[in-house]
Design an enzyme around this catalytic site. Structure first.
Site, PDB file in Angstrom:
ATOM      1  N   GLN A 276       1.393  88.772 -16.074  1.00  0.00           N
ATOM      2  CA  GLN A 276       1.871  90.160 -15.946  1.00  0.00           C
ATOM      3  C   GLN A 276       0.859  91.120 -16.342  1.00  0.00           C
ATOM      4  OE1 GLN A 276       5.355  90.251 -14.584  1.00  0.00           O
ATOM      5  NE2 GLN A 276       4.710  92.301 -13.811  1.00  0.00           N
TER       6      GLN A 276
ATOM      7  N   SER B 122       8.344  98.863  -8.759  1.00  0.00           N
ATOM      8  CA  SER B 122       9.093  99.042  -9.915  1.00  0.00           C
ATOM      9  C   SER B 122       8.543 100.393 -10.761  1.00  0.00           C
ATOM     10  CB  SER B 122       9.043  98.130 -10.797  1.00  0.00           C
ATOM     11  OG  SER B 122       9.884  97.021 -10.767  1.00  0.00           O
TER      12      SER B 122
ATOM     13  N   ASN C 279      14.757  86.115  -3.448  1.00  0.00           N
ATOM     14  CA  ASN C 279      14.389  87.177  -3.184  1.00  0.00           C
ATOM     15  C   ASN C 279      12.917  87.409  -2.453  1.00  0.00           C
ATOM     16  OD1 ASN C 279      12.703  89.865  -4.461  1.00  0.00           O
ATOM     17  ND2 ASN C 279      14.663  90.544  -3.919  1.00  0.00           N
TER      18      ASN C 279
ATOM     19  N   LYS D 207       5.887  96.103 -18.879  1.00  0.00           N
ATOM     20  CA  LYS D 207       6.521  96.001 -17.888  1.00  0.00           C
ATOM     21  C   LYS D 207       6.660  94.581 -17.217  1.00  0.00           C
ATOM     22  CE  LYS D 207       8.684  97.811 -14.540  1.00  0.00           C
ATOM     23  NZ  LYS D 207       9.878  97.040 -14.697  1.00  0.00           N
TER      24      LYS D 207
ATOM     25  N   LYS E 136      -1.881  91.564 -13.547  1.00  0.00           N
ATOM     26  CA  LYS E 136      -1.248  91.765 -12.222  1.00  0.00           C
ATOM     27  C   LYS E 136      -0.906  93.236 -12.352  1.00  0.00           C
ATOM     28  CE  LYS E 136       1.994  89.424 -11.358  1.00  0.00           C
ATOM     29  NZ  LYS E 136       3.265  88.639 -10.788  1.00  0.00           N
TER      30      LYS E 136
ATOM     31  N   LYS F  56       7.431  90.253 -20.693  1.00  0.00           N
ATOM     32  CA  LYS F  56       8.026  89.395 -19.618  1.00  0.00           C
ATOM     33  C   LYS F  56       9.445  89.008 -20.639  1.00  0.00           C
ATOM     34  CE  LYS F  56       8.661  87.514 -15.759  1.00  0.00           C
ATOM     35  NZ  LYS F  56       8.377  88.155 -14.275  1.00  0.00           N
TER      36      LYS F  56
ATOM     37  N   THR G 223       8.378  92.509  -3.443  1.00  0.00           N
ATOM     38  CA  THR G 223       7.382  91.524  -3.482  1.00  0.00           C
ATOM     39  C   THR G 223       7.007  90.794  -2.382  1.00  0.00           C
ATOM     40  OG1 THR G 223       8.547  91.246  -5.817  1.00  0.00           O
ATOM     41  CG2 THR G 223       7.005  89.790  -5.050  1.00  0.00           C
TER      42      THR G 223
ATOM     43  N   GLY H 256      13.963  92.359 -12.682  1.00  0.00           N
ATOM     44  CA  GLY H 256      14.258  91.091 -12.415  1.00  0.00           C
ATOM     45  C   GLY H 256      13.424  90.154 -12.252  1.00  0.00           C
ATOM     46  N   ASP H 257      13.944  88.939 -12.253  1.00  0.00           N
ATOM     47  CA  ASP H 257      13.005  87.684 -11.844  1.00  0.00           C
ATOM     48  C   ASP H 257      13.833  86.653 -11.409  1.00  0.00           C
ATOM     49  OD1 ASP H 257       9.894  86.825 -12.154  1.00  0.00           O
ATOM     50  OD2 ASP H 257      11.129  85.188 -12.985  1.00  0.00           O
TER      51      ASP H 257
HETATM   52  P1  NDP Z   1      15.166  83.945  -6.907  1.00  0.00           P
HETATM   53  O1  NDP Z   1      15.817  83.614  -8.238  1.00  0.00           O
HETATM   54  O2  NDP Z   1      15.844  85.151  -6.098  1.00  0.00           O
HETATM   55  O3  NDP Z   1      14.665  82.802  -6.087  1.00  0.00           O
HETATM   56  C1  NDP Z   1      14.237  81.526  -6.719  1.00  0.00           C
HETATM   57  C2  NDP Z   1      14.105  80.686  -5.441  1.00  0.00           C
HETATM   58  O4  NDP Z   1      13.244  79.604  -5.745  1.00  0.00           O
HETATM   59  C3  NDP Z   1      15.624  79.992  -5.160  1.00  0.00           C
HETATM   60  O5  NDP Z   1      15.489  79.600  -3.663  1.00  0.00           O
HETATM   61  C4  NDP Z   1      15.420  78.610  -5.853  1.00  0.00           C
HETATM   62  O6  NDP Z   1      16.329  77.769  -5.447  1.00  0.00           O
HETATM   63  C5  NDP Z   1      13.965  78.090  -6.022  1.00  0.00           C
HETATM   64  N1  NDP Z   1      13.738  77.686  -7.240  1.00  0.00           N
HETATM   65  C6  NDP Z   1      13.868  78.086  -8.392  1.00  0.00           C
HETATM   66  N2  NDP Z   1      13.197  77.007  -9.296  1.00  0.00           N
HETATM   67  C7  NDP Z   1      13.023  76.255  -8.716  1.00  0.00           C
HETATM   68  C8  NDP Z   1      11.999  74.889  -8.739  1.00  0.00           C
HETATM   69  N3  NDP Z   1      11.955  74.382 -10.189  1.00  0.00           N
HETATM   70  N4  NDP Z   1      11.929  74.122  -7.983  1.00  0.00           N
HETATM   71  C9  NDP Z   1      12.225  74.581  -6.617  1.00  0.00           C
HETATM   72  N5  NDP Z   1      12.687  75.743  -6.259  1.00  0.00           N
HETATM   73  C10 NDP Z   1      13.047  76.449  -7.219  1.00  0.00           C
HETATM   74  O7  NDP Z   1      13.691  84.250  -7.572  1.00  0.00           O
HETATM   75  P2  NDP Z   1      12.470  85.184  -6.997  1.00  0.00           P
HETATM   76  O8  NDP Z   1      12.463  84.955  -5.597  1.00  0.00           O
HETATM   77  O9  NDP Z   1      12.774  86.631  -7.525  1.00  0.00           O
HETATM   78  O10 NDP Z   1      11.425  84.572  -7.795  1.00  0.00           O
HETATM   79  C11 NDP Z   1      10.557  83.744  -7.395  1.00  0.00           C
HETATM   80  C12 NDP Z   1       9.284  83.634  -7.817  1.00  0.00           C
HETATM   81  O11 NDP Z   1       8.479  84.721  -7.562  1.00  0.00           O
HETATM   82  C13 NDP Z   1       9.201  83.299  -9.267  1.00  0.00           C
HETATM   83  O12 NDP Z   1       7.964  82.776  -9.793  1.00  0.00           O
HETATM   84  C14 NDP Z   1       8.887  84.655  -9.772  1.00  0.00           C
HETATM   85  O13 NDP Z   1       8.575  84.924 -11.334  1.00  0.00           O
HETATM   86  C15 NDP Z   1       8.086  85.459  -8.863  1.00  0.00           C
HETATM   87  N6  NDP Z   1       8.185  86.911  -8.588  1.00  0.00           N
HETATM   88  C16 NDP Z   1       9.106  87.609  -8.584  1.00  0.00           C
HETATM   89  C17 NDP Z   1       9.318  88.857  -8.253  1.00  0.00           C
HETATM   90  C18 NDP Z   1      10.406  89.897  -7.934  1.00  0.00           C
HETATM   91  O14 NDP Z   1      10.286  90.771  -7.705  1.00  0.00           O
HETATM   92  N7  NDP Z   1      11.513  89.121  -7.754  1.00  0.00           N
HETATM   93  C19 NDP Z   1       7.957  89.436  -8.605  1.00  0.00           C
HETATM   94  C20 NDP Z   1       6.784  88.912  -8.787  1.00  0.00           C
HETATM   95  C21 NDP Z   1       6.804  87.548  -8.990  1.00  0.00           C
HETATM   96  P3  NDP Z   1      17.992  77.658  -5.889  1.00  0.00           P
HETATM   97  O15 NDP Z   1      18.587  78.825  -4.805  1.00  0.00           O
HETATM   98  O16 NDP Z   1      18.367  76.442  -5.528  1.00  0.00           O
HETATM   99  O17 NDP Z   1      17.938  78.327  -7.225  1.00  0.00           O
END
Ligand code: NDP
Length: 445
Positions: free
Chosen positions: A110, A377, A240, A89, A113, A125, A209, A164-165
């Protein structure tokens, strides 16, 4: 050379071009030294050598046609890291930086976690180096369909359940699920999570999250007689996780004063207006720089480097890995920050983590603090299996309970090994023990 150093040396030489994966292995292994002293049987059964090797990794071609009729080819991946306690997962990430080292680090993280949630889910993943930015809806759909045309044969409700991620939200999950259903001719919603509410998605999954991060933070702070009320908060990212962490933190009375995207950051000392952020980032997929057009008193800064210089009580890195390096960590400590909560996966370098711990910063580690997404999830999978649909309040209540429980397990594991207050070690130890004990029960496989 002791057992851990020996295995790390081997991991380094076998995965030399995967620095993110090495970093995640080293972080976990350094925490579990006292566990291995207490449990010599783990060395005898080669647990560490086995736990660092994914059970299976698939790499595949994703060919699709863009809006100009040009053929494009991306690389797709799925790593099925560990199925000891349940079906694999973990999410799918679509971002140009994706390569096998990123997918393996995420799959490794993961695994622990998911173990911390107490639910029957293993670690996996996947993703692609596809960049969804600037692509039309039709291009995103064709890419997702091509991606699923290969992936479908490797997944299933009892085998592997992606979600998603970064770069994969409900739109992408919809296209992926549609293609899965078309190929299989079966309505099997429990094969993917993060689905739309009309076809088997769960309420609160979108928020989970971010909300979970704040539930964990609240619990951790409470334990140290601190509340979220009136605390100033800086959040990196505006995706997100960042958006829903902001929403819940505001609900508990905190003031979010800065947020970012991959191009820059905004400071709003009156408190970030989340409706504007949602409109710009969630709905219109625009840049955070445009925030100042609606709130002229706010400031926009190009690049994210300065974000962690903004003085705050609580720092929530919710964007990408290695967002906080040692220099940023020094600024955060010098500014008198009380706590750091990792919403993203591995957002702090190992040096930064050590610095925070040496300086008594309360650190909520990603494996524990951002587990709310995957936990919800798993609740989505349960609802799909039972053909039930729980209310928002019901899912939210369960999420809160799970996060409180994760904090308890994390705290107790740290206490048991005389590492009180070190929640990084606590989460690694508790997650590792659940997986390692289950692996021991299942023989050498
Ligand atoms: P999103 O794609 O929704 O958002 C990512 C955000 O981070 C955007 O604002 C993006 O900017 C910014 N970003 C991406 N890459 C970079 C970078 N290299 N430097 C600076 N800013 C960056 O992703 P999520 O919110 O879903 O995920 C964010 C983190 O949380 C990740 O590490 C993910 O693995 C982790 N995570 C997510 C979960 C989930 O349920 N979604 C669960 C557990 C962990 P821009 O808008 O410009 O692209």
């Amino acid at each position: 050379m002791n057992y851990i150093d020996r295995v790390i040396k081997e991991v380094r030489s076998r995965n030399a071009c995967e620095p993110e994966f090495l970093q995640s292995v080293e972080e976990v292994f350094h925490s579990i030294e006292p566990v291995l002293e207490k449990h010599p049987e783990f060395e005898e059964s080669g647990i560490l050598e086995r736990i660092v090797e994914p059970e299976r990794t698939i790499s595949f071609r994703v060919a699709w046609v863009d809006d100009n009729d040009k053929v494009r080819v991306n690389r797709g991946y799925r790593t099925q890291f560990n199925s000891t306690i349940g079906p694999y997962k973990g999410g799918l990430r679509f971002h140009p930086s994706v390569y096998i080292g990123i997918i393996k680090f995420l799959g490794f993280e993961q695994t622990y976690k998911n173990a911390l949630t107490g639910l029957p889910i293993g670690g996996g993943k996947g993703g692609s180096d596809f960049d969804p930015k600037g692509k039309s809806d039709g291009e995103i759909m064709r890419f997702c369909q091509s991606f699923m045309t290969e992936l479908y044969r490797h997944i299933g409700p009892n085998v592997d359940v992606p979600a998603g991620d970064i770069g994969v939200g409900s739109r992408e999950i919809g296209y992926l699920y549609g293609q899965f259903k078309r190929i299989k001719n079966q309505f099997q919603p429990a094969v993917l999570t993060g689905k739309g509410l009309n076809y088997g998605g769960s309420l609160v999954r979108k928020e989970a999250t971010g909300y979970g991060l704040i539930y964990f933070m609240k619990e951790m702070l409470n334990h140290h007689d601190i509340t979220l009320e009136n605390k100033t908060v800086v959040i990196s990212g505006s995706g997100n996780v960042a958006i829903y962490a902001c929403e819940k933190a505001q609900k508990f009375g905190a003031k979010i004063i800065a947020m970012s995207d991959s191009k820059g950051y905004i400071i709003d000392n009156e408190g970030v207006n989340l409706d504007t952020i949602k409109q710009l980032k969630e709905i219109e997929r625009r840049r955070i720089s445009e925030y100042v057009n609606y709130h002229p008193h706010a400031e926009y800064h190009e690049n994210q480097q300065g974000l962690w210089s903004v003085k705050c009580d609580i720092a929530l890195p919710c964007a990408a890995e290695n967002d906080i390096n040692i220099d940023s960590a020094k600024k955060i400590v010098a500014n008198g920050t009380l706590a750091v909560g990792e919403g993203a996966n591995m957002p702090c370098t190992n040096e930064a983590i050590d610095y925070f711990l040496e300086n008594n910063i309360l650190l909520a580690p990603a494996k524990a603090a951002n587990a709310g997404g995957v936990a919800t999830s798993a609740l989505e999978m349960s609802q799909n299996s039972m053909r039930l649909h729980w209310s928002f309040e019901e899912v939210n209540r369960r999420l809160n309970e799970i996060m409180i429980n994760i904090f308890e397990i994390t705290k107790e594991a740290a206490q048991e090994y005389n590492l009180e207050g070190n929640y990084v070690a606590g989460a690694n130890i508790a997650g590792f023990l659940r997986v390692a004990n289950a692996m021991s029960d299942q023989g050498i496989i």
